[in-house]
Scaffold this active site. Structure first.
Site, PDB file in Angstrom:
ATOM      1  N   ASP A   1      29.958 -16.566  16.668  1.00 33.15           N
ATOM      2  CA  ASP A   1      29.061 -16.321  18.339  1.00 33.15           C
ATOM      3  C   ASP A   1      29.994 -18.077  18.429  1.00 33.15           C
ATOM      4  OD1 ASP A   1      27.337 -16.979  20.271  1.00 33.15           O
ATOM      5  OD2 ASP A   1      27.145 -15.587  19.021  1.00 33.15           O
TER       6      ASP A   1
ATOM      7  N   HIS B   1      24.649 -20.749  21.913  1.00 35.58           N
ATOM      8  CA  HIS B   1      24.202 -19.204  22.149  1.00 35.58           C
ATOM      9  C   HIS B   1      23.982 -19.096  20.525  1.00 35.58           C
ATOM     10  CE1 HIS B   1      25.113 -15.479  22.390  1.00 35.58           C
ATOM     11  NE2 HIS B   1      24.969 -15.635  23.824  1.00 35.58           N
TER      12      HIS B   1
ATOM     13  N   SER C   1      22.816 -10.436  24.042  1.00 42.70           N
ATOM     14  CA  SER C   1      23.055 -11.239  22.685  1.00 42.70           C
ATOM     15  C   SER C   1      21.531 -11.694  22.105  1.00 42.70           C
ATOM     16  CB  SER C   1      23.273 -12.521  24.057  1.00 42.70           C
ATOM     17  OG  SER C   1      24.940 -12.770  24.321  1.00 42.70           O
TER      18      SER C   1
END
Length: 602
Positions: A83, A117, A356
Site C-alpha cells: 500500500d 491509507h 480499499s
C-alpha cells in the site's frame, strides 16, 4: 445459525475471565477493552452510526462472533499490506508487527506512510485488541508487515512486496505472508490486451502470483486479495495530459447510466487475473456501496461502508497526531474527528471506505480462517469462503435495460440478473460475487476440514474463429460456441476476445456454461473512451459465476449491441469543459472475430 447457538452455549463455561459475553437471545457481545469497538459495525453490526449522521442495519457484518469467542483471531498468520506504507510504530499496530517490512525508497525496515491509507488498511486487518485504545482488527492476533509500494512502483518493488526477496528467491520463514492485501488498482479507459510479447512483465507477474499461491509455505500457498475498484458511477483518467472525470450521459441527464455500472472490475488486468481474489464492497445496510466497481471477476463481497458523513464508513487506525492522516484538527461531519474526547490525539478515523476497506476486511477474514486450521492450503481456504458466503441484499432484482432497437421497437434486456443459483448450487450476483464473507461459517468448516481440494488443473486456451456480425441495436446478437472436452469442476473461467466495434459502451457480452448458466462478462454502458485497435483486442475477462459447475461441454458466447446512439460517455475538466466520446453511432455492424476460453478447475 443453529450450530453457533449450540456452540456458544456449550463453550461459554470455558471462556477466560477477561472475555465478556452476553448470550441472551444468542447474541454475543464483543469483548470489552477497546473504546471504539462498539462503532466498528463491520465486526458486529447492531445498527450503530460509526460516528456518521445515520445508522446501519443490524446483522450486516462479517459475522465473527463464534470465532472471537473461541479465540480464533489470526494467530500465526502474517498479512502483507502492499500500500502507501504502514506506520508500524502506531500503538494499536506495533504489537502485531513482525520482521519483514521494507521501505522501498531506502531499503530500511520502516515502510513510512505519508498518506495514511495503508495504515488504516493495516488497522482493519489486525489492530491489537483489548489494549485500552482505539478499536480492533478482524484478525487482532495476526502478524503484520507492510510496504510503501504505491509510491515506489518499480519492477523490483513489485517483486519484493508481492513475496519475493530482493535477490528474487522466494522466502520461507515462518513469518512470511500467507495473505497479501492489495487495496489499490487502476481504471483503464480502454480495454487492455493480454500481450506477453509487448509487455513481458505481465507474464512474469502472472507466474510469480501462481507460484506463491500454489507453492509457498511448503505447498500450502498464500492468497492475494484485491480490491475491485471504486468506479461504479464515474471514474478519473487523463485526456491530452489533463485530468478528467469520465461520466455517463443519457436521456439528457448527466450521470445517468440506467442503474448499470459505468466501469467494470473486469477491465483491469489485475482484476481479471485468476490468482487475485477480487472483492466488491457493501455498506452498513448490506447493500452495494455507492462507489463499488462490480463484475464477473468479483469472487466475494465484504464491508466497505460509505463516506462516514451521511452514512457509516470504517472506524480504524489513522496516522498518529492531529496534523496527519484523515483525522485532523478542525470541524468534521464525522464526530470522531478533530480531537474528540474518545480520540484526543487523532490516532483513529471514521471515514476509511472503498473496496480499499473491503479487501482488508477479507484479508483479516482469511487470516482468521487459516488460523483455525493451519494445515489448509490456499485453494481450500478460497473454497471454504465460496461454500459459506451468504446472500446479502437478497431482494436485489438486478438491472433491466430498455432501449429502442434498430427497427424502432422498445425492447428490454436483462443486463444484470438478480441473484442466481448456478448448476452447482452456488448463489451468485454480479454485484456481490458468490456472496458476503461469513467468517464464523467458514471457520466452523475449517475446524472440521481435513482434506484439501484435488490438485488444480488449468486447461490450455482453446480458440475458435467466429467472424459473426453484431447487428446494431438488436437482441439478435452474435453467438459462437466452443466445446470443452476436459472433465473438470470449475473454479474459474477466463475468456479472451477479439471484437471489431466502434462503440464498446453499447456492447453486452455474456457467457453461457454447458449447464445453461448465463453470466454477464461485460455489462452494457461501460464507460470506455474508445476501443483497443478498433474494439477488443486480446482482451481478457474473468468469471467466477460458474464455481462448482461441470466444465465439459459447449460454452457459448453472446454479444449484443444495446444502443443505436442515444447514450454517451463524457469527460469533464474545469479548464476545457465537457468533452464528448462515443458520440457517433456505429453505422456498420460490429464483428465477433474470435474468442478463446480456458478453465481453472479440478
Amino acid at each position: 445459525m443453529t450450530f453457533k447457538k449450540t456452540l456458544l452455549a456449550t463453550t461459554i463455561a470455558f471462556m477466560s475471565a477477561n472475555v465478556s459475553a452476553d448470550i441472551t437471545d444468542s447474541t454475543f457481545v464483543l469483548a470489552a477493552g477497546d473504546p471504539l469497538v462498539s462503532q466498528q459495525w463491520h465486526l458486529q453490526n447492531t445498527g450503530q452510526s460509526g460516528y456518521s449522521l445515520s445508522s446501519g442495519v443490524a446483522g450486516n457484518d462479517l459475522d465473527i462472533d463464534f470465532s472471537h469467542l473461541m479465540g480464533i483471531k489470526g494467530r500465526g498468520i502474517t498479512v502483507s499490506v502492499i500500500d502507501t506504507g504502514v506506520e508500524i510504530a502506531h500503538p494499536d499496530l506495533a504489537a502485531n508487527v513482525v520482521p519483514g517490512s521494507i521501505n522501498l525508497s531506502d531499503g530500511t525496515d520502516s515502510p513510512i506512510d505519508l498518506n495514511g491509507h495503508g495504515t488504516s488498511v493495516a488497522g482493519l486487518i489486525a489492530a491489537v485488541e483489548s489494549n485500552g485504545i482505539g478499536g480492533r482488527g478482524v484478525a487482532p492476533l495476526a502478524n503484520l508487515i507492510g510496504f510503501n509500494y504505491l509510491s515506489n512502483q518499480t519492477v523490483a518493488s513489485w517483486f519484493v512486496s508481492h513475496g519475493l526477496s530482493e535477490d528474487f528467491r522466494q522466502l520461507d520463514r515462518f513469518t512470511d505472508p500467507r495473505v497479501f492485501n492489495q487495496s489499490y488498482g487502476s481504471t483503464p479507459a480502454v480495454p487492455q490486451a493480454l500481450d506477453y510479447v509487448a509487455n513481458p512483465f505481465t507474464e512474469v507477474q502472472d507466474l510469480v502470483l501462481q507460484d506463491i499461491t500454489q507453492n509457498s509455505h511448503w505447498g500450502r500457498g498464500a492468497v492475494f486479495v484485491k480490491s475491485a475498484g471504486n468506479s461504479f458511477g464515474s471514474y478519473n483518467t487523463y485526456y491530452k495530459g489533463l485530468p478528467i472525470q469520465v461520466l455517463p450521459y443519457e436521456d439528457g441527464v448527466f450521470y445517468n447510466n440506467n442503474g448499470l455500472p459505468f466501469h467494470s472490475s473486469n477491465i483491469s488486468a489485475e482484476n481479471n487475473n485468476y490468482w487475485n481474489l477480487v472483492v466488491s464492497a457493501t455498506n452498513a445496510q448490506g447493500k452495494l456501496s455507492s462507489y463499488s466497481s462490480v463484475g464477473s471477476s468479483v469472487f466475494l463481497t465484504a464491508p466497505g461502508g460509505e463516506y462516514g458523513v451521511n452514512a457509516p464508513a470504517m472506524v480504524t487506525v489513522d496516522l498518529m497526531g492531529c496534523d496527519n492522516g484523515m483525522n485532523q484538527e478542525g470541524e468534521h461531519s464525522n464526530s470522531l474527528h478533530g480531537g474528540s474526547e474518545l480520540d484526543p490525539n487523532c490516532d483513529y478515523n471514521g471515514v476509511m471506505n472503498g473496496t480499499s476497506s473491503a479487501a482488508p476486511n477479507t484479508s483479516g477474514a482469511i487470516a482468521t480462517i487459516m488460523s483455525a486450521n493451519h494445515a489448509l492450503d490456499s485453494r481450500t481456504v478460497r473454497h471454504l469462503l465460496a461454500t459459506t458466503a451468504r446472500k446479502t441484499d437478497a431482494d436485489n432484482t438486478g438491472v433491466d435495460l430498455s432501449f429502442e432497437d434498430a427497427a424502432g421497437e422498445l425492447v428490454t434486456y436483462n443486463a444484470i440478473p438478480a441473484w442466481q443459483t448456478n448448476a452447482a448450487g452456488y448463489n451468485y450476483h454480479h454485484f456481490y460475487g458468490l456472496g458476503a464473507v461469513d467468517v464464523d461459517a467458514a471457520v466452523y468448516k475449517a475446524l472440521f476440514t481435513g482434506v484439501s481440494l484435488p490438485k488444480q488443473q488449468i486447461t490450455q486456451w482453446k480458440t475458435t474463429t467466429s467472424n459473426v456480425e453484431i447487428p446494431d441495436a438488436s437482441l439478435n446478437g452474435a453467438q459462437s460456441t466452443i466445446t470443452n472436452e476436459s472433465a473438470l469442476i470449475v473454479e474459474s473461467v477466463q475468456v479472451k476476445l477479439n471484437i471489431d466495434h466502434s462503440r464498446l459502451r453499447d456492447l453486452a457480452i455474456e457467457l453461457v456454461s454447458p449447464s445453461g448458466t448465463r453470466s454477464v462478462l461485460m455489462s452494457a454502458r461501460t464507460g470506455f473512451l474508445g476501443g483497443n485497435e478498433g474494439g477488443y483486442t486480446d482482451a481478457v475477462m474473468l468469471n467466477t459465476h460458474f464455481y462448482g459447475e461441470e466444465a465439459k461441454g459447449d460454452w457459448t458466447l453472446n454479444v449484443f449491441d444495446t444502443d443505436k446512439g442515444t447514450s454517451y460517455t463524457l469527460g469533464y475538466n474545469p479548464q476545457i469543459g465537457l468533452i464528448g466520446f462515443n458520440s457517433r453511432n456505429n453505422e456498420i455492424a460490429g464483428v465477433l472475430k474470435d474468442w478463446s476460453i480456458r478453465i481453472f478447475g479440478h
